[in-house]
Scaffold this motif. Sequence first.
Motif, PDB file in Angstrom:
ATOM      1  N   LYS A  81       0.068   3.948   8.902  1.00 55.73           N
ATOM      2  CA  LYS A  81       0.794   4.635   9.964  1.00 55.73           C
ATOM      3  C   LYS A  81       0.068   4.444  11.268  1.00 55.73           C
ATOM      4  O   LYS A  81       0.675   4.298  12.241  1.00 55.73           O
ATOM      5  CB  LYS A  81       0.613   5.997   9.674  1.00 55.73           C
ATOM      6  CG  LYS A  81       1.126   7.124  10.325  1.00 55.73           C
ATOM      7  CD  LYS A  81       1.455   8.433   9.534  1.00 55.73           C
ATOM      8  CE  LYS A  81       2.546   9.339  10.326  1.00 55.73           C
ATOM      9  NZ  LYS A  81       2.182   9.892  11.304  1.00 55.73           N
ATOM     10  N   VAL A  82      -1.250   4.266  11.243  1.00 55.09           N
ATOM     11  CA  VAL A  82      -1.898   4.107  12.641  1.00 55.09           C
ATOM     12  C   VAL A  82      -1.681   2.633  13.139  1.00 55.09           C
ATOM     13  O   VAL A  82      -1.318   2.460  14.332  1.00 55.09           O
ATOM     14  CB  VAL A  82      -3.549   4.264  12.626  1.00 55.09           C
ATOM     15  CG1 VAL A  82      -3.916   5.648  12.516  1.00 55.09           C
ATOM     16  CG2 VAL A  82      -4.200   3.422  11.392  1.00 55.09           C
ATOM     17  N   ARG A  83      -1.557   1.540  12.355  1.00 53.37           N
ATOM     18  CA  ARG A  83      -1.117   0.303  12.616  1.00 53.37           C
ATOM     19  C   ARG A  83       0.263   0.423  13.304  1.00 53.37           C
ATOM     20  O   ARG A  83       0.709  -0.027  14.531  1.00 53.37           O
ATOM     21  CB  ARG A  83      -1.038  -0.634  11.705  1.00 53.37           C
ATOM     22  CG  ARG A  83      -2.729  -1.362  11.282  1.00 53.37           C
ATOM     23  CD  ARG A  83      -2.505  -2.111  10.207  1.00 53.37           C
ATOM     24  NE  ARG A  83      -2.341  -1.957   9.055  1.00 53.37           N
ATOM     25  CZ  ARG A  83      -1.326  -2.130   8.313  1.00 53.37           C
ATOM     26  NH1 ARG A  83      -0.137  -2.762   8.944  1.00 53.37           N
ATOM     27  NH2 ARG A  83      -1.141  -1.667   6.948  1.00 53.37           N
ATOM     28  N   MET A  84       1.188   0.995  12.473  1.00 55.58           N
ATOM     29  CA  MET A  84       2.719   1.073  12.841  1.00 55.58           C
ATOM     30  C   MET A  84       2.898   1.682  14.455  1.00 55.58           C
ATOM     31  O   MET A  84       3.469   1.181  15.194  1.00 55.58           O
ATOM     32  CB  MET A  84       3.293   1.581  11.917  1.00 55.58           C
ATOM     33  CG  MET A  84       3.843   0.945  10.637  1.00 55.58           C
ATOM     34  SD  MET A  84       4.732  -0.452  10.579  1.00 55.58           S
ATOM     35  CE  MET A  84       6.362   0.096  10.904  1.00 55.58           C
ATOM     36  N   GLU A  85       2.203   2.639  14.289  1.00 58.26           N
ATOM     37  CA  GLU A  85       2.107   3.458  15.586  1.00 58.26           C
ATOM     38  C   GLU A  85       1.706   2.752  16.982  1.00 58.26           C
ATOM     39  O   GLU A  85       2.549   2.684  17.985  1.00 58.26           O
ATOM     40  CB  GLU A  85       1.429   4.991  15.817  1.00 58.26           C
ATOM     41  CG  GLU A  85       2.212   5.756  14.892  1.00 58.26           C
ATOM     42  CD  GLU A  85       1.515   7.245  14.352  1.00 58.26           C
ATOM     43  OE1 GLU A  85       2.091   8.067  13.878  1.00 58.26           O
ATOM     44  OE2 GLU A  85       0.281   7.444  14.786  1.00 58.26           O
ATOM     45  N   GLU A 129       2.933  12.812   5.679  1.00 61.98           N
ATOM     46  CA  GLU A 129       2.873  11.489   5.337  1.00 61.98           C
ATOM     47  C   GLU A 129       1.394  10.854   5.584  1.00 61.98           C
ATOM     48  O   GLU A 129       1.085   9.927   4.703  1.00 61.98           O
ATOM     49  CB  GLU A 129       3.852  10.615   6.406  1.00 61.98           C
ATOM     50  CG  GLU A 129       4.458   9.524   5.826  1.00 61.98           C
ATOM     51  CD  GLU A 129       5.846   9.199   6.251  1.00 61.98           C
ATOM     52  OE1 GLU A 129       5.994   9.312   7.596  1.00 61.98           O
ATOM     53  OE2 GLU A 129       6.769   8.746   5.638  1.00 61.98           O
ATOM     54  N   SER A 130       0.772  11.376   6.627  1.00 60.57           N
ATOM     55  CA  SER A 130      -0.609  10.490   6.839  1.00 60.57           C
ATOM     56  C   SER A 130      -1.516  10.875   5.538  1.00 60.57           C
ATOM     57  O   SER A 130      -2.057  10.084   5.022  1.00 60.57           O
ATOM     58  CB  SER A 130      -1.127  11.228   7.787  1.00 60.57           C
ATOM     59  OG  SER A 130      -0.337  11.208   9.246  1.00 60.57           O
ATOM     60  N   THR A 131      -1.126  11.903   5.148  1.00 60.27           N
ATOM     61  CA  THR A 131      -2.095  12.654   3.720  1.00 60.27           C
ATOM     62  C   THR A 131      -1.771  11.816   2.600  1.00 60.27           C
ATOM     63  O   THR A 131      -2.491  11.086   1.696  1.00 60.27           O
ATOM     64  CB  THR A 131      -1.918  14.030   3.663  1.00 60.27           C
ATOM     65  OG1 THR A 131      -2.036  14.664   5.028  1.00 60.27           O
ATOM     66  CG2 THR A 131      -2.857  14.545   2.677  1.00 60.27           C
ATOM     67  N   ILE A 167      -0.305   8.549   2.755  1.00 58.60           N
ATOM     68  CA  ILE A 167      -0.916   7.426   2.767  1.00 58.60           C
ATOM     69  C   ILE A 167      -2.219   7.253   2.613  1.00 58.60           C
ATOM     70  O   ILE A 167      -2.681   6.200   1.818  1.00 58.60           O
ATOM     71  CB  ILE A 167      -0.628   6.971   4.151  1.00 58.60           C
ATOM     72  CG1 ILE A 167       0.754   6.662   4.633  1.00 58.60           C
ATOM     73  CG2 ILE A 167      -1.484   5.469   4.659  1.00 58.60           C
ATOM     74  CD1 ILE A 167       1.247   6.342   5.942  1.00 58.60           C
ATOM     75  N   ALA A 168      -3.109   8.337   2.739  1.00 58.99           N
ATOM     76  CA  ALA A 168      -4.535   8.089   2.572  1.00 58.99           C
ATOM     77  C   ALA A 168      -4.935   8.319   1.027  1.00 58.99           C
ATOM     78  O   ALA A 168      -5.929   7.920   0.621  1.00 58.99           O
ATOM     79  CB  ALA A 168      -5.321   9.491   3.215  1.00 58.99           C
ATOM     80  N   HIS A 169      -4.116   9.261   0.322  1.00 58.82           N
ATOM     81  CA  HIS A 169      -4.231   9.735  -1.341  1.00 58.82           C
ATOM     82  C   HIS A 169      -3.591   9.122  -2.179  1.00 58.82           C
ATOM     83  O   HIS A 169      -3.914   9.159  -3.382  1.00 58.82           O
ATOM     84  CB  HIS A 169      -4.383  11.146  -1.313  1.00 58.82           C
ATOM     85  CG  HIS A 169      -5.605  11.834  -0.665  1.00 58.82           C
ATOM     86  ND1 HIS A 169      -6.741  12.186  -1.432  1.00 58.82           N
ATOM     87  CD2 HIS A 169      -5.876  12.083   0.605  1.00 58.82           C
ATOM     88  CE1 HIS A 169      -7.494  12.814  -0.232  1.00 58.82           C
ATOM     89  NE2 HIS A 169      -6.957  12.497   0.663  1.00 58.82           N
ATOM     90  N   ALA A 170      -2.501   8.683  -1.824  1.00 57.66           N
ATOM     91  CA  ALA A 170      -1.228   8.158  -2.835  1.00 57.66           C
ATOM     92  C   ALA A 170      -1.757   6.980  -3.680  1.00 57.66           C
ATOM     93  O   ALA A 170      -2.444   6.046  -3.259  1.00 57.66           O
ATOM     94  CB  ALA A 170       0.017   7.742  -2.518  1.00 57.66           C
ATOM     95  N   GLY A 171      -1.486   7.199  -5.036  1.00 58.57           N
ATOM     96  CA  GLY A 171      -2.021   5.849  -5.910  1.00 58.57           C
ATOM     97  C   GLY A 171      -3.534   5.842  -6.290  1.00 58.57           C
ATOM     98  O   GLY A 171      -3.703   4.675  -6.488  1.00 58.57           O
ATOM     99  N   ARG A 172      -4.023   6.924  -5.907  1.00 57.89           N
ATOM    100  CA  ARG A 172      -5.605   7.074  -6.136  1.00 57.89           C
ATOM    101  C   ARG A 172      -5.920   7.861  -7.347  1.00 57.89           C
ATOM    102  O   ARG A 172      -5.242   8.648  -7.682  1.00 57.89           O
ATOM    103  CB  ARG A 172      -6.362   7.425  -4.911  1.00 57.89           C
ATOM    104  CG  ARG A 172      -6.779   6.267  -4.107  1.00 57.89           C
ATOM    105  CD  ARG A 172      -7.467   6.840  -2.960  1.00 57.89           C
ATOM    106  NE  ARG A 172      -8.315   7.919  -2.948  1.00 57.89           N
ATOM    107  CZ  ARG A 172      -8.909   8.658  -1.879  1.00 57.89           C
ATOM    108  NH1 ARG A 172      -8.582   8.431  -0.757  1.00 57.89           N
ATOM    109  NH2 ARG A 172      -9.821   9.673  -1.900  1.00 57.89           N
ATOM    110  N   ALA A 173      -6.857   7.372  -8.189  1.00 56.67           N
ATOM    111  CA  ALA A 173      -7.294   7.917  -9.454  1.00 56.67           C
ATOM    112  C   ALA A 173      -7.772   9.264  -8.921  1.00 56.67           C
ATOM    113  O   ALA A 173      -8.440   9.073  -7.587  1.00 56.67           O
ATOM    114  CB  ALA A 173      -8.121   6.985 -10.134  1.00 56.67           C
TER     115      ALA A 173
END
Length: 398
Positions: free
Chosen positions: A257-261, A3-5, A7-13
Amino acid sequence: MKESTIIAHAGRAPLRVGGPVNMPVHRASTIVSPTLEEFEANERGDNMFRNVCYGALGTENSFALCDAVNQLEQGAGAVVTSSGLAACTQSLLCFVGAGDHVLMPDSVYGPQRMFCDTILRRCGVETTFYDPRIGSGIETLIKANTRVVYAEAPGSLTFEMQDIPALVSAAHANGAVVIMDNTWASPLYFKPLVHGVDICIEAATKFIAGHSDLVMGVIAARTPELYKQVRAFCVQMGEIASADDCYMALRGLRTLKVRMEAQYASALELARWLERRPEVKQVLYPPLESDPGHELWKRDFCGGGALFSLVFEKMPRKAVAAMMDGYRLFSIGASWGGYDSLVELCHPDRTALKRIPPVWNGDNCTLVRYAIGLEDVDDLKRDLEEGFDRLNAALAAS
Ligand SMILES: Cc1ncc(COP(=O)(O)O)c(C=O)c1O
């Protein structure tokens, strides 16, 4: 992929040398077509689900945000809306027409309840409000014309949990669509679509954007057919969010993720501490073992939104004001999910003439809701402690 990955990469060209890490803001109304053929294909709506063809149908930024949220929801597709409330109302309107019936939890977000009682009623759609703790008993309320079973778990003032798999199986056995407002848990701590919910709503205003500076909703769908239906409906209704806001929401999502945690850890620590305070009758927070919805929460969810309510004995308004007005860190304000801590006095029985008496209401208690931000938890505790001192002094003087 973890999931962390995502969040970092999804939706990027795809990354290009010399290009920015974040997709630039593509402000757009007109998108020009290279050929007459493509222009006419756009006009027919042939490209509506794939390409940017007109600003009101989406921009690079809205498509990118939708892709990212959809990956987290594990859905078939997602659309953005102008607010979280628009996501609630449009997803409902998409599936009903005159003569239909809707089942709505009594603890639902107040303006959604108002929508059912006014606009939906005017459209000839009947709503039955059900006890959110009903579980498989929902079956007894489903009628031949029930098109939607709506859920929101937990309720955002009184925090009742709902048995989502039980609602899904009863609804599906009777041909109804299940729509769930999942804003409290976010796609990180509960995945409604994986549990059989058909349509999942996130008020992106809250945890996804995370910085209290924009208003937006996202609707994700379980199947390609449902996605097409919702997408086509939102296009027809003119539902969209600006490219700038989508850029900001996607930027917020990168740290979800870091905020929610961090916020969940602080909320749980504070909730546990507050349970032991003599001033507090009850803490309404499903991650607490003492919460009536804890077993359901433990079975289905893997974390908690940083939002809970405190139940106090019914208090004079002056005493509540003395406690709230003096907070140094908890600002008095509506909404939640940002990095800043907020406090709000709630009137759970006033949201719009509730039919099922809530366990806690304005006659038998004072209910105060806290949204926990990213401040140091000990500083927040001290702020709350000083608030109790002011409360006790005001009560002693009254
Ligand atoms: C549970 C829930 N759903 C939806 C909304 C609506 O979101 P928005 O404020 O973006 O319209 C809210 C807002 O407070 C909410 O608490």
